[in-house]
Write a protein that holds these residues in place. Structure first.
Motif, PDB file in Angstrom:
ATOM      1  N   LYS A  24      -2.037   8.529   8.224  1.00  0.00           N
ATOM      2  CA  LYS A  24      -1.954   7.447   9.219  1.00  0.00           C
ATOM      3  C   LYS A  24      -1.283   6.227   8.610  1.00  0.00           C
ATOM      4  N   SER A  25      -1.493   6.019   7.318  1.00  0.00           N
ATOM      5  CA  SER A  25      -0.867   4.901   6.600  1.00  0.00           C
ATOM      6  C   SER A  25      -0.253   5.448   5.321  1.00  0.00           C
ATOM      7  N   LEU A  26       1.000   5.101   5.068  1.00  0.00           N
ATOM      8  CA  LEU A  26       1.694   5.614   3.891  1.00  0.00           C
ATOM      9  C   LEU A  26       1.300   4.855   2.623  1.00  0.00           C
ATOM     10  N   GLU A  27       1.400   5.552   1.496  1.00  0.00           N
ATOM     11  CA  GLU A  27       1.144   4.939   0.191  1.00  0.00           C
ATOM     12  C   GLU A  27       2.449   4.371  -0.369  1.00  0.00           C
ATOM     13  N   TRP A  28       2.335   3.299  -1.150  1.00  0.00           N
ATOM     14  CA  TRP A  28       3.503   2.595  -1.682  1.00  0.00           C
ATOM     15  C   TRP A  28       3.903   3.225  -3.027  1.00  0.00           C
ATOM     16  N   LYS A  29       4.479   4.428  -2.954  1.00  0.00           N
ATOM     17  CA  LYS A  29       4.819   5.162  -4.173  1.00  0.00           C
ATOM     18  C   LYS A  29       5.919   6.169  -3.880  1.00  0.00           C
ATOM     19  N   ASP A  30       6.841   6.336  -4.840  1.00  0.00           N
ATOM     20  CA  ASP A  30       7.802   7.443  -4.831  1.00  0.00           C
ATOM     21  C   ASP A  30       7.489   8.335  -6.026  1.00  0.00           C
ATOM     22  N   TYR A  31       7.896   9.591  -5.947  1.00  0.00           N
ATOM     23  CA  TYR A  31       7.612  10.495  -7.065  1.00  0.00           C
ATOM     24  C   TYR A  31       8.661  11.588  -7.162  1.00  0.00           C
ATOM     25  N   LEU A  32       8.794  12.138  -8.344  1.00  0.00           N
ATOM     26  CA  LEU A  32       9.531  13.375  -8.581  1.00  0.00           C
ATOM     27  C   LEU A  32       8.535  14.341  -9.199  1.00  0.00           C
ATOM     28  N   SER A  33       8.303  15.477  -8.544  1.00  0.00           N
ATOM     29  CA  SER A  33       7.341  16.465  -9.005  1.00  0.00           C
ATOM     30  C   SER A  33       8.083  17.673  -9.564  1.00  0.00           C
ATOM     31  N   LEU A  34       7.753  18.046 -10.791  1.00  0.00           N
ATOM     32  CA  LEU A  34       8.451  19.126 -11.496  1.00  0.00           C
ATOM     33  C   LEU A  34       7.444  20.187 -11.922  1.00  0.00           C
ATOM     34  N   PHE A  35       7.494  21.326 -11.266  1.00  0.00           N
ATOM     35  CA  PHE A  35       6.587  22.437 -11.583  1.00  0.00           C
ATOM     36  C   PHE A  35       7.238  23.272 -12.674  1.00  0.00           C
ATOM     37  N   TYR A  36       6.507  23.477 -13.774  1.00  0.00           N
ATOM     38  CA  TYR A  36       7.079  24.181 -14.912  1.00  0.00           C
ATOM     39  C   TYR A  36       6.887  25.688 -14.755  1.00  0.00           C
ATOM     40  N   VAL A  37       7.990  26.412 -14.672  1.00  0.00           N
ATOM     41  CA  VAL A  37       7.963  27.875 -14.636  1.00  0.00           C
ATOM     42  C   VAL A  37       8.420  28.427 -15.983  1.00  0.00           C
TER      43      VAL A  37
ATOM     44  N   VAL B  31      -1.711   4.648  -4.726  1.00  0.00           N
ATOM     45  CA  VAL B  31      -2.261   5.987  -4.445  1.00  0.00           C
ATOM     46  C   VAL B  31      -3.664   5.792  -3.916  1.00  0.00           C
ATOM     47  N   GLY B  32      -3.992   6.501  -2.844  1.00  0.00           N
ATOM     48  CA  GLY B  32      -5.322   6.396  -2.249  1.00  0.00           C
ATOM     49  C   GLY B  32      -6.388   7.130  -3.050  1.00  0.00           C
ATOM     50  N   ARG B  33      -7.634   6.951  -2.632  1.00  0.00           N
ATOM     51  CA  ARG B  33      -8.794   7.555  -3.316  1.00  0.00           C
ATOM     52  C   ARG B  33      -8.669   9.077  -3.325  1.00  0.00           C
ATOM     53  N   HIS B  34      -8.770   9.683  -4.506  1.00  0.00           N
ATOM     54  CA  HIS B  34      -8.709  11.137  -4.594  1.00  0.00           C
ATOM     55  C   HIS B  34      -9.207  11.580  -5.966  1.00  0.00           C
ATOM     56  N   SER B  35      -9.505  12.847  -6.085  1.00  0.00           N
ATOM     57  CA  SER B  35      -9.654  13.469  -7.408  1.00  0.00           C
ATOM     58  C   SER B  35      -8.551  14.510  -7.528  1.00  0.00           C
ATOM     59  N   ASP B  36      -8.166  14.833  -8.753  1.00  0.00           N
ATOM     60  CA  ASP B  36      -7.076  15.787  -8.969  1.00  0.00           C
ATOM     61  C   ASP B  36      -7.586  17.216  -8.793  1.00  0.00           C
ATOM     62  N   VAL B  37      -6.679  18.124  -8.443  1.00  0.00           N
ATOM     63  CA  VAL B  37      -7.078  19.532  -8.284  1.00  0.00           C
ATOM     64  C   VAL B  37      -6.866  20.326  -9.576  1.00  0.00           C
ATOM     65  N   SER B  38      -6.483  19.654 -10.641  1.00  0.00           N
ATOM     66  CA  SER B  38      -6.142  20.291 -11.912  1.00  0.00           C
ATOM     67  C   SER B  38      -7.377  20.747 -12.681  1.00  0.00           C
ATOM     68  N   THR B  39      -7.109  21.403 -13.818  1.00  0.00           N
ATOM     69  CA  THR B  39      -8.144  21.595 -14.835  1.00  0.00           C
ATOM     70  C   THR B  39      -8.305  20.268 -15.582  1.00  0.00           C
TER      71      THR B  39
END
Length: 358
Positions: free
Chosen positions: A142-155, A230-238
């Motif tokens: 509903k409201s955008l976060e003030w952030k840009d990103y480049l996401s790089l998944f390592y294969v 970035v809004g309130r969250h926890s990461d889904v990572s290990t």
């Protein structure tokens, strides 16, 4: 050079097109020096950080890894993972030059023209492993976060060399490679407290079978108090291994709904527990809500490495924990399903982990 496109601050459709579809990102908006924050980015009051809830007398632990052979250091790491879910490490072995280089490379990528960055957007990228975007999940927010990103998944190194943007790929790869030892050391320590004696090939796939690195850019914001980086969250990572610059802005949830700032320490890395490890530890290690504020005077960058299970792995409480009769708090979940659930909605605190609860 600021974009020459004229955008009305009241026309949210134009702004969405300019920011998301044309590839200018919020950096493009920031460079236009708008007098006020466009309404698309104004967060509801409950999602803005309340200064009265920020505590200054508490701080997350800072752990010196030079003494890792000392059992007391291992104890500090595990205690921090249980109590805080966050800690900083110093003397971790990743050279300061590598850290500085990847921060500079992040600035270099975001300095590219919009049409260059747009080549890596969801619609245009040659690979799902490379993604330039803005906010978190714009279509669900509903409201955008003030952030840009480049996401790089390592294969693989070959794929990264072929597909990652040339202005940052070498530095991002070097940062990932140099961080691998500290990641393994931390996981080894954390697993021992969970009665896991050895991280064999099967456990390695479960704990760190895939990795993703994000280059995050938080441009100067006209009304930082009205939005979030970035809004309130926890990461889904290990685990997440985060490199901050010297600007600051990361806040971790403390007790009684308070928020604790994670101050930048030159040469340090911020480590946090992700949902996957909370689930695998049967709730012993905590993934904790965190957020990033917007900044009215400085452009900020950060570079997290997300250490994840392989997408095809099934995550649940480790058998070593349940052998003693401990009741499982979480069901067995395909990790790729868990991640899809996270990315199909806006940031919503710790709600994602409910997906795996029994």
């Amino acid at each position: 050079m600021a974009p020459t496109v004229v955008v009305s601050a009241t026309n949210s459709w134009d702004i969405t097109d300019f920011v998301v579809n044309q590839g200018h990102g919020v950096k493009g908006l920031s460079e236009m020096k708008l007098p006020s924050l466009p309404k698309h980015f104004i967060q509801p009051p409950e999602e803005r950080i309340d200064a009265s809830k920020v505590v200054c007398e508490e701080c997350i632990p800072v752990i010196d890894m030079a003494g890792l052979d000392d059992p007391k250091v291992a104890e500090l790491i595990c205690d921090a993972a249980e109590k805080w879910g966050f800690f900083q490490v110093v003397n971790h072995g990743v050279p300061i030059g590598v850290l500085e280089d990847v921060k500079e490379a992040t600035h270099r990528f975001f300095a590219l023209p919009g049409e260059e960055k747009k080549k890596y957007s969801k619609e245009n990228s040659n690979s799902n492993s490379v993604r330039f975007g803005t906010s978190f999940t714009p279509q669900a927010e509903k409201s955008l976060e003030w952030k840009d990103y480049l996401s790089l998944f390592y294969v693989s190194e070959d794929e990264a060399s072929a597909l990652w943007p040339s202005v940052c790929k070498d530095q991002a790869l070097e940062y990932m490679k140099r961080s691998e030892l500290v990641i393994r050391q931390l996981l080894d320590v954390l697993m021992r407290r969970l009665n896991v004696k050895e991280i064999d090939e099967k456990k390695e796939s479960l704990l760190m079978g895939s990795m993703r690195i994000n280059l995050n850019y938080y441009p100067i914001c006209p009304n930082p108090e009205l939005t979030v980086g970035v809004g309130r969250h926890s990461d889904v990572s290990t685990l997440t291994v985060l490199l901050q610059d010297d600007i600051g802005g990361l806040y971790v949830k403390g007790v009684h709904d308070t928020w604790v700032h994670v101050p930048p320490i030159r040469g340090s890395l911020v480590i946090n527990i992700g949902d996957a490890l909370q689930i695998m530890s049967n709730g012993r290690y905590k993934s904790v809500e965190h957020r990033v504020i917007a900044n009215g005077s400085s452009n900020r960058v950060s570079v997290p490495i997300f250490v994840n299970p392989r997408p095809s792995e099934v995550i649940g409480p480790l058998p070593e924990l349940l052998e003693g009769g401990e009741e499982p708090l979480y069901k067995q979940v395909l990790y790729s399903d868990y991640v899809k659930h996270f990315f199909r909605k806006a940031h919503d605190g710790k709600n994602t982990v409910e997906f795996a609860k029994i």
